[in-house]
Design a protein around this motif. Structure first.
Motif, PDB file in Angstrom:
ATOM      1  N   GLU A  52      -1.786  -2.826   9.471  1.00 32.11           N
ATOM      2  CA  GLU A  52      -2.241  -2.223  10.731  1.00 32.11           C
ATOM      3  C   GLU A  52      -3.216  -1.077  10.498  1.00 32.11           C
ATOM      4  N   ASN A  55      -2.732   3.681   7.143  1.00 30.66           N
ATOM      5  CA  ASN A  55      -2.675   4.596   5.993  1.00 30.66           C
ATOM      6  C   ASN A  55      -3.977   4.577   5.203  1.00 30.66           C
ATOM      7  N   VAL A  56      -5.080   4.275   5.892  1.00 23.80           N
ATOM      8  CA  VAL A  56      -6.361   4.185   5.191  1.00 23.80           C
ATOM      9  C   VAL A  56      -7.444   4.993   5.905  1.00 23.80           C
ATOM     10  N   MET A  70      -2.841  -9.036   7.505  1.00 24.56           N
ATOM     11  CA  MET A  70      -1.548  -9.692   7.271  1.00 24.56           C
ATOM     12  C   MET A  70      -0.753  -9.767   8.575  1.00 24.56           C
ATOM     13  N   ILE A 115       7.951   4.615  12.064  1.00 21.80           N
ATOM     14  CA  ILE A 115       6.781   4.681  11.158  1.00 21.80           C
ATOM     15  C   ILE A 115       5.845   3.523  11.518  1.00 21.80           C
ATOM     16  N   GLY A 120       5.049  -5.561   5.394  1.00 22.33           N
ATOM     17  CA  GLY A 120       4.422  -5.898   4.111  1.00 22.33           C
ATOM     18  C   GLY A 120       3.826  -4.692   3.407  1.00 22.33           C
ATOM     19  N   VAL A 124       4.118  -0.609  -0.405  1.00 22.14           N
ATOM     20  CA  VAL A 124       2.865  -0.186  -1.058  1.00 22.14           C
ATOM     21  C   VAL A 124       2.917   1.303  -1.362  1.00 22.14           C
ATOM     22  N   ILE A 127       7.269   3.757   1.799  1.00 20.68           N
ATOM     23  CA  ILE A 127       7.348   4.662   2.952  1.00 20.68           C
ATOM     24  C   ILE A 127       8.662   5.453   2.945  1.00 20.68           C
ATOM     25  N   ARG A 164       5.914   8.098  -2.474  1.00 24.72           N
ATOM     26  CA  ARG A 164       4.677   7.501  -1.927  1.00 24.72           C
ATOM     27  C   ARG A 164       3.913   6.737  -3.028  1.00 24.72           C
ATOM     28  N   ILE A 176       1.208  -9.055  -0.817  1.00 21.97           N
ATOM     29  CA  ILE A 176       2.621  -9.125  -0.412  1.00 21.97           C
ATOM     30  C   ILE A 176       2.755 -10.086   0.772  1.00 21.97           C
ATOM     31  N   LEU A 227      -0.879   7.363  18.982  1.00 27.33           N
ATOM     32  CA  LEU A 227      -1.923   6.527  18.367  1.00 27.33           C
ATOM     33  C   LEU A 227      -2.861   5.922  19.414  1.00 27.33           C
ATOM     34  N   GLY A 234      -1.359   9.807  10.222  1.00 29.71           N
ATOM     35  CA  GLY A 234      -0.135  10.546   9.900  1.00 29.71           C
ATOM     36  C   GLY A 234      -0.429  11.651   8.892  1.00 29.71           C
TER      37      GLY A 234
HETATM   38  C1  FAD Z   1       1.344   8.595  13.098  1.00 32.57           C
HETATM   39  C2  FAD Z   1       1.670   8.127  11.695  1.00 32.57           C
HETATM   40  C3  FAD Z   1       2.863   8.513  11.108  1.00 32.57           C
HETATM   41  C4  FAD Z   1       3.183   8.086   9.812  1.00 32.57           C
HETATM   42  N1  FAD Z   1       4.376   8.465   9.271  1.00 32.57           N
HETATM   43  C5  FAD Z   1       4.719   8.056   8.034  1.00 32.57           C
HETATM   44  C6  FAD Z   1       5.964   8.436   7.448  1.00 32.57           C
HETATM   45  O1  FAD Z   1       6.771   9.111   8.062  1.00 32.57           O
HETATM   46  N2  FAD Z   1       6.224   8.014   6.197  1.00 32.57           N
HETATM   47  C7  FAD Z   1       5.371   7.227   5.490  1.00 32.57           C
HETATM   48  O2  FAD Z   1       5.677   6.891   4.347  1.00 32.57           O
HETATM   49  N3  FAD Z   1       4.184   6.836   6.020  1.00 32.57           N
HETATM   50  C8  FAD Z   1       3.837   7.216   7.257  1.00 32.57           C
HETATM   51  N4  FAD Z   1       2.633   6.857   7.806  1.00 32.57           N
HETATM   52  C9  FAD Z   1       1.710   6.016   7.017  1.00 32.57           C
HETATM   53  C10 FAD Z   1       1.789   4.499   7.338  1.00 32.57           C
HETATM   54  O3  FAD Z   1       2.457   4.289   8.542  1.00 32.57           O
HETATM   55  C11 FAD Z   1       2.487   3.722   6.223  1.00 32.57           C
HETATM   56  O4  FAD Z   1       1.881   3.946   4.986  1.00 32.57           O
HETATM   57  C12 FAD Z   1       2.499   2.211   6.519  1.00 32.57           C
HETATM   58  O5  FAD Z   1       3.341   1.561   5.596  1.00 32.57           O
HETATM   59  C13 FAD Z   1       1.107   1.571   6.461  1.00 32.57           C
HETATM   60  O6  FAD Z   1       1.224   0.237   6.954  1.00 32.57           O
HETATM   61  P1  FAD Z   1      -0.064  -0.587   7.368  1.00 32.57           P
HETATM   62  O7  FAD Z   1       0.360  -1.962   7.654  1.00 32.57           O
HETATM   63  O8  FAD Z   1      -0.785   0.119   8.438  1.00 32.57           O
HETATM   64  O9  FAD Z   1      -0.885  -0.529   6.002  1.00 32.57           O
HETATM   65  P2  FAD Z   1      -2.478  -0.404   5.878  1.00 32.57           P
HETATM   66  O10 FAD Z   1      -2.892   0.972   6.232  1.00 32.57           O
HETATM   67  O11 FAD Z   1      -3.126  -1.521   6.576  1.00 32.57           O
HETATM   68  O12 FAD Z   1      -2.646  -0.579   4.307  1.00 32.57           O
HETATM   69  C14 FAD Z   1      -2.230   0.431   3.430  1.00 32.57           C
HETATM   70  C15 FAD Z   1      -2.468  -0.044   1.988  1.00 32.57           C
HETATM   71  O13 FAD Z   1      -1.562  -1.123   1.724  1.00 32.57           O
HETATM   72  C16 FAD Z   1      -2.275  -2.293   1.369  1.00 32.57           C
HETATM   73  N5  FAD Z   1      -1.565  -3.418   1.997  1.00 32.57           N
HETATM   74  C17 FAD Z   1      -1.220  -3.547   3.298  1.00 32.57           C
HETATM   75  N6  FAD Z   1      -0.552  -4.699   3.487  1.00 32.57           N
HETATM   76  C18 FAD Z   1      -0.487  -5.298   2.289  1.00 32.57           C
HETATM   77  C19 FAD Z   1       0.079  -6.544   1.847  1.00 32.57           C
HETATM   78  N7  FAD Z   1       0.717  -7.369   2.665  1.00 32.57           N
HETATM   79  N8  FAD Z   1      -0.067  -6.871   0.527  1.00 32.57           N
HETATM   80  C20 FAD Z   1      -0.710  -6.021  -0.331  1.00 32.57           C
HETATM   81  N9  FAD Z   1      -1.247  -4.850   0.035  1.00 32.57           N
HETATM   82  C21 FAD Z   1      -1.126  -4.500   1.333  1.00 32.57           C
HETATM   83  C22 FAD Z   1      -3.685  -2.123   1.889  1.00 32.57           C
HETATM   84  O14 FAD Z   1      -4.635  -2.820   1.115  1.00 32.57           O
HETATM   85  C23 FAD Z   1      -3.870  -0.607   1.764  1.00 32.57           C
HETATM   86  O15 FAD Z   1      -4.243  -0.263   0.455  1.00 32.57           O
HETATM   87  C24 FAD Z   1       2.290   7.248   9.097  1.00 32.57           C
HETATM   88  C25 FAD Z   1       1.086   6.860   9.698  1.00 32.57           C
HETATM   89  C26 FAD Z   1       0.786   7.279  10.989  1.00 32.57           C
HETATM   90  C27 FAD Z   1      -0.493   6.831  11.632  1.00 32.57           C
END
Ligand code: FAD
Length: 339
Positions: A52, A55-56, A70, A115, A120, A124, A127, A164, A176, A227, A234
């Motif tokens: 989604e 985290n980028v 994904m 979160i 998936g 990474v 979390i 992390r 994944i 959001l 975050g």
């Molecule tokens: C408001 C807010 C609050 C947050 N609070 C927290 C918190 O409390 N704790 C915490 O740990 N994080 C937090 N985060 C960060 C985020 O939510 C997590 O890191 C989350 O796991 C990211 O998921 P995503 O699907 O958006 O990953 P993305 O941002 O899409 O990807 C992150 C990384 O993972 C890789 N990736 C994604 N999916 C896969 C897959 N299936 N296979 C291989 N690689 C993959 C991507 O290439 C990229 O490098 C927060 C973010 C926001 C916006």
């Protein structure tokens, strides 16, 4: 396989910045992933993966490659002796996964409610929130090894989990596909964090996973921007771990500096430094701010560019270093990781 062209990264990431992606493929199955990789190979283009995008920090230059989103759904619950194995597709929204678990009364992920992101992506950066990390209940990660074309099951002990941290953060050849967790039928609340204890004191005992997840969501709603209306990923930086000596030195200088001893030193909440030492709560430069209610959270306002966010984050890191000599690390990762 659903293919779109010239899609803005600002629409695929929660910071809402970043240029155009040449091709975006929504992957709802392992075969979609394989098809997307074949397509990238045929076009002689690089590929990359996002969930989604929460985290980028996506680059203004965009991505001249094939982006796999994904979207694999489905959670399978399997009861074993006193616990339940849950296999979740990589595209299942994490908070929906938590809801499915706590609705069944299962213990293990309740403190991780609210979160953003996909299941998936949960391994990474491993979390974590309110004293719990994904690795505490994760059994294995099922990946497509794009070097061999094989599906591999990587056990928890082989994931190199840390704060992390994991091997998946660094090895971008592993996609994944699904994640397996072991949740407990019997459990006890983990309410050591002061916010949770305070919530309990105000609202009554938190005795079930569902009640804890509800409390966590309500606490988070006060701390994080919405959001729908704000660009954010975050917490932008990790909380640093420093040596005991360094902590003693800083605690003498900055009264009240909290410190939590761990295996490698003392972890300090960076929000304290940003707020109480540097007085940067709500600090704004151009279109980027530190969030008023939680200064570790960076907000990109309408019109912000990735470059602006990057420059702002660098200047915050420099200020922290100037005053404390601590080098902070970013939690949010650049996308694409390499150009
Ligand atoms: C408001 C807010 C609050 C947050 N609070 C927290 C918190 O409390 N704790 C915490 O740990 N994080 C937090 N985060 C960060 C985020 O939510 C997590 O890191 C989350 O796991 C990211 O998921 P995503 O699907 O958006 O990953 P993305 O941002 O899409 O990807 C992150 C990384 O993972 C890789 N990736 C994604 N999916 C896969 C897959 N299936 N296979 C291989 N690689 C993959 C991507 O290439 C990229 O490098 C927060 C973010 C926001 C916006």
């Amino acid at each position: 396989m659903i293919l779109r062209e010239h899609v803005p990264l600002s629409s695929l990431t929660t910071l809402k910045v970043g240029g155009l992606v040449r091709y975006v493929v929504e992957c709802a199955s392992e075969s979609d992933v394989r098809e997307a990789l074949t397509f990238a190979h045929a076009q002689n283009l690089p590929w990359s993966v996002l969930g989604e995008g929460s985290n980028v920090l996506a680059r203004d230059e965009g991505y001249a490659g094939v982006l796999l989103l994904m979207r694999m759904q489905g959670c399978v619950f399997e009861e074993t002796d006193g616990s339940v194995l849950v296999t979740a597709g990589a595209g299942v929204p994490w908070d929906e996964f938590v809801t499915l678990c706590v609705e069944r009364g299962l213990w293990g992920v309740e403190n991780l409610a609210g979160i953003p992101g996909t299941t998936g992506a949960s391994p990474v950066q491993n979390i974590g929130a309110y004293g719990t990390e994904a690795c505490d209940s994760l059994v294995e990660v099922r990946v497509l090894n794009t070097k061999t074309g094989e599906v591999e099951h990587i056990a928890n002990k082989d994931c190199a989990f840390g704060y992390r941290e994991s091997r998946f953060k660094h090895d971008k050849t592993l996609i994944i596909l699904s994640v397996v967790f072991r949740l407990q039928i019997e459990g006890s609340p983990s309410l050591g964090y002061k916010d949770l204890a305070a919530y309990e004191a105000m609202n009554g005992a938190l005795t079930t996973p569902k009640a804890i997840a509800g409390a966590v969501r309500s606490i988070r709603a006060q701390k994080f921007p919405d959001l729908a209306t704000h660009g954010t990923a975050g917490s932008f930086f990790k909380n640093p771990t420093i040596s005991k000596e360094k902590y003693t030195e800083l605690a003498e200088k900055f009264e009240g500096l909290p410190g939590f001893a761990n295996d490698t030193g003392v972890k300090i909440p960076l929000a304290f430094v940003l707020d109480r030492v540097l007085n940067l709560r709500g600090y704004t430069e151009g279109n980027v701010s530190l969030f008023e209610r939680q200064p570790l959270v960076l907000v990109a306002h309408t019109g912000a560019t990735a470059h602006e966010v990057d420059v702002f984050a660098k200047s915050i890191a420099e200020r922290v270093h100037d005053v404390t000599t601590i080098s902070v690390e970013r939690e949010v990762q650049p996308f694409p990781s390499k150009i």
